[in-house]
Design an enzyme around this catalytic site. Structure first.
Site, PDB file in Angstrom:
ATOM      1  N   TYR A  35       0.822  -1.217   0.000  1.00 53.64           N
ATOM      2  CA  TYR A  35       0.000   0.000   0.000  1.00 53.64           C
ATOM      3  C   TYR A  35       0.856   1.267   0.000  1.00 53.64           C
ATOM      4  O   TYR A  35       0.357   2.356  -0.270  1.00 53.64           O
ATOM      5  CB  TYR A  35      -0.946   0.052   1.208  1.00 53.64           C
ATOM      6  CG  TYR A  35      -1.945  -1.098   1.307  1.00 53.64           C
ATOM      7  CD1 TYR A  35      -2.136  -1.979   0.247  1.00 53.64           C
ATOM      8  CD2 TYR A  35      -2.692  -1.302   2.453  1.00 53.64           C
ATOM      9  CE1 TYR A  35      -3.036  -3.034   0.339  1.00 53.64           C
ATOM     10  CE2 TYR A  35      -3.596  -2.357   2.554  1.00 53.64           C
ATOM     11  CZ  TYR A  35      -3.756  -3.218   1.498  1.00 53.64           C
ATOM     12  OH  TYR A  35      -4.651  -4.250   1.595  1.00 53.64           O
ATOM     13  N   SER A 212     -12.464   4.196   4.428  1.00 57.99           N
ATOM     14  CA  SER A 212     -13.064   5.416   3.885  1.00 57.99           C
ATOM     15  C   SER A 212     -12.101   6.569   4.112  1.00 57.99           C
ATOM     16  O   SER A 212     -11.302   6.550   5.049  1.00 57.99           O
ATOM     17  CB  SER A 212     -14.406   5.741   4.561  1.00 57.99           C
ATOM     18  OG  SER A 212     -14.905   6.956   4.022  1.00 57.99           O
ATOM     19  N   ARG A 217     -18.132   8.890   7.268  1.00 55.96           N
ATOM     20  CA  ARG A 217     -18.219   7.450   7.001  1.00 55.96           C
ATOM     21  C   ARG A 217     -17.280   6.661   7.921  1.00 55.96           C
ATOM     22  O   ARG A 217     -17.616   5.572   8.372  1.00 55.96           O
ATOM     23  CB  ARG A 217     -17.854   7.161   5.543  1.00 55.96           C
ATOM     24  CG  ARG A 217     -18.924   7.601   4.569  1.00 55.96           C
ATOM     25  CD  ARG A 217     -18.440   7.355   3.159  1.00 55.96           C
ATOM     26  NE  ARG A 217     -19.481   7.544   2.169  1.00 55.96           N
ATOM     27  CZ  ARG A 217     -19.291   7.414   0.875  1.00 55.96           C
ATOM     28  NH1 ARG A 217     -18.084   7.095   0.406  1.00 55.96           N
ATOM     29  NH2 ARG A 217     -20.281   7.596   0.029  1.00 55.96           N
TER      30      ARG A 217
HETATM   31  N1  NAP Z   1      -5.606  -8.600   1.477  1.00 52.15           N
HETATM   32  C1  NAP Z   1      -5.979  -8.086   0.326  1.00 52.15           C
HETATM   33  O1  NAP Z   1      -5.613  -8.561  -0.771  1.00 52.15           O
HETATM   34  C2  NAP Z   1      -6.889  -6.900   0.333  1.00 52.15           C
HETATM   35  C3  NAP Z   1      -7.536  -6.493  -0.855  1.00 52.15           C
HETATM   36  C4  NAP Z   1      -8.388  -5.395  -0.808  1.00 52.15           C
HETATM   37  C5  NAP Z   1      -8.573  -4.743   0.400  1.00 52.15           C
HETATM   38  N2  NAP Z   1      -7.908  -5.138   1.538  1.00 52.15           N
HETATM   39  C6  NAP Z   1      -8.070  -4.407   2.838  1.00 52.15           C
HETATM   40  O2  NAP Z   1      -9.450  -4.283   3.130  1.00 52.15           O
HETATM   41  C7  NAP Z   1      -9.790  -2.908   3.257  1.00 52.15           C
HETATM   42  C8  NAP Z   1     -11.225  -2.684   2.829  1.00 52.15           C
HETATM   43  O3  NAP Z   1     -11.453  -3.090   1.510  1.00 52.15           O
HETATM   44  P1  NAP Z   1     -11.647  -2.051   0.320  1.00 52.15           P
HETATM   45  O4  NAP Z   1     -10.936  -0.785   0.605  1.00 52.15           O
HETATM   46  O5  NAP Z   1     -11.314  -2.798  -0.933  1.00 52.15           O
HETATM   47  O6  NAP Z   1     -13.230  -1.876   0.253  1.00 52.15           O
HETATM   48  P2  NAP Z   1     -14.404  -1.364   1.242  1.00 52.15           P
HETATM   49  O7  NAP Z   1     -13.864  -0.956   2.553  1.00 52.15           O
HETATM   50  O8  NAP Z   1     -15.467  -2.390   1.174  1.00 52.15           O
HETATM   51  O9  NAP Z   1     -14.969  -0.145   0.436  1.00 52.15           O
HETATM   52  C9  NAP Z   1     -14.285   1.046   0.312  1.00 52.15           C
HETATM   53  C10 NAP Z   1     -15.136   1.915  -0.625  1.00 52.15           C
HETATM   54  O10 NAP Z   1     -16.429   2.125  -0.047  1.00 52.15           O
HETATM   55  C11 NAP Z   1     -16.632   3.504   0.187  1.00 52.15           C
HETATM   56  N3  NAP Z   1     -17.281   3.620   1.498  1.00 52.15           N
HETATM   57  C12 NAP Z   1     -16.698   3.519   2.720  1.00 52.15           C
HETATM   58  N4  NAP Z   1     -17.608   3.665   3.708  1.00 52.15           N
HETATM   59  C13 NAP Z   1     -18.797   3.859   3.087  1.00 52.15           C
HETATM   60  C14 NAP Z   1     -20.125   4.065   3.574  1.00 52.15           C
HETATM   61  N5  NAP Z   1     -20.374   4.101   4.889  1.00 52.15           N
HETATM   62  N6  NAP Z   1     -21.126   4.223   2.675  1.00 52.15           N
HETATM   63  C15 NAP Z   1     -20.865   4.170   1.348  1.00 52.15           C
HETATM   64  N7  NAP Z   1     -19.620   3.971   0.823  1.00 52.15           N
HETATM   65  C16 NAP Z   1     -18.598   3.818   1.692  1.00 52.15           C
HETATM   66  C17 NAP Z   1     -15.257   4.150   0.147  1.00 52.15           C
HETATM   67  O11 NAP Z   1     -15.324   5.445  -0.377  1.00 52.15           O
HETATM   68  P3  NAP Z   1     -14.726   6.750   0.398  1.00 52.15           P
HETATM   69  O12 NAP Z   1     -13.316   6.425   0.787  1.00 52.15           O
HETATM   70  O13 NAP Z   1     -14.854   7.805  -0.646  1.00 52.15           O
HETATM   71  O14 NAP Z   1     -15.617   6.961   1.583  1.00 52.15           O
HETATM   72  C18 NAP Z   1     -14.502   3.243  -0.830  1.00 52.15           C
HETATM   73  O15 NAP Z   1     -14.781   3.621  -2.166  1.00 52.15           O
HETATM   74  C19 NAP Z   1      -8.728  -2.211   2.388  1.00 52.15           C
HETATM   75  O16 NAP Z   1      -8.647  -0.831   2.627  1.00 52.15           O
HETATM   76  C20 NAP Z   1      -7.501  -2.988   2.786  1.00 52.15           C
HETATM   77  O17 NAP Z   1      -7.024  -2.576   4.050  1.00 52.15           O
HETATM   78  C21 NAP Z   1      -7.092  -6.207   1.520  1.00 52.15           C
END
Ligand code: NAP
Length: 245
Positions: A35, A212, A217
């Protein structure tokens, strides 16, 4: 059980988002070498004034750094400004014979005390069983994508049988937050559909790590303990996987 995801959070905005999360009450931060933001996480932690031991820090080894585990961990610790991490994961399974070799190296580094627990991410059950057969030790955690659309009770039971905790990633990205099932349950609790999705993970014993960049959020995604879903509501959200299949 409620961590703060940091993928794509970089620079000043990233540092501010992590600080906001810590101020909102999160005590679990999920980062990774890939990251490129361990420095921002470390700075935010220092700026928060919180005790290092009150925050659970996870970082991840890229599989491209197989054979350079020790140096990669040292760089993570330097960037995070700490002498240990709470959880170190292999980010993706490395190919072939490296699969078990890397896992053994993680176990060795954990035994040296620079990592409290070790686990994996994006591994299949078969790969996890292979690690256990060869080294005698199963990963503490498998971090994998999870959301109502991906719900798989048999897979969850298989992890529970093996004593491997499931951390779900992309809980919101993989979900249609306008789905009437989520909207209705949210209304019943004075909550948002996003909160219902996150709470549903907790009801299944799955750790969530939503990301987020927005303060409102960030706070809402952490505010999950003032309501719970009854078994009927959990079952309704479970069925979203069938609707979308
Ligand atoms: N191990 C792996 O391979 C792997 C892969 C992917 C992710 N991860 C980890 O998992 C974490 C979470 O997954 P992710 O970032 O892919 O997806 P997520 O947390 O499911 O979704 C993030 C998205 O949702 C939006 N969001 C956040 N809160 C919200 C709410 N209350 N209402 C509506 N939309 C909202 C965010 O936008 P805004 O930021 O604009 O609010 C962003 O676009 C990552 O940050 C990372 O730490 C790990």
């Amino acid at each position: 059980m409620i961590g703060f995801g940091t993928w794509q959070l970089r620079g000043r905005a990233g540092r501010q988002a992590v600080l906001t999360a810590l101020q909102a009450g999160y005590r679990h931060i999920d980062t990774a070498t890939m990251y490129g933001n361990e420095g921002e996480v470390g700075h935010a932690l220092a700026e928060s004034g919180l005790d290092r031991d009150s925050v659970f820090l996870t970082t991840k080894l890229p599989s491209s750094r197989a054979d350079r585990e020790r140096g990669t961990l040292a760089a993570s610790l330097r960037a995070l400004g700490t002498d240990h991490v709470d959880l170190w994961l292999v980010h993706w399974p490395p190919p072939g014979r490296k699969l078990c070799h890397v896992w053994q190296e993680l176990l060795n580094l954990r035994d040296e005390g620079r990592v409290r627990a070790v686990g994996v991410s994006n591994y299949s059950l078969a790969q996890i069983d292979r690690l256990t057969q060869v080294t005698g030790e199963a990963p503490a955690v498998n971090q994998i994508p999870w959301s109502p659309a991906r719900h798989d009770p048999d897979l969850l039971a298989a992890y529970a049988e093996r004593g491997v905790a499931v951390e779900g990633y992309s809980p919101l990205k993989g979900t249609n937050l306008s789905d009437p099932v989520l909207v209705d349950i949210a209304k019943a609790h004075g909550a948002t559909p996003a909160q219902v999705v996150l709470r549903w993970h907790l009801e299944h014993g799955i750790t969530v790590i939503p990301k987020s960049v927005h303060a409102d959020r960030i706070a809402a995604n952490f505010d999950l303990m003032r309501f719970s879903l009854d078994p009927g509501q959990v079952a309704q959200v479970d069925t979203l996987s069938r609707h979308l299949a």
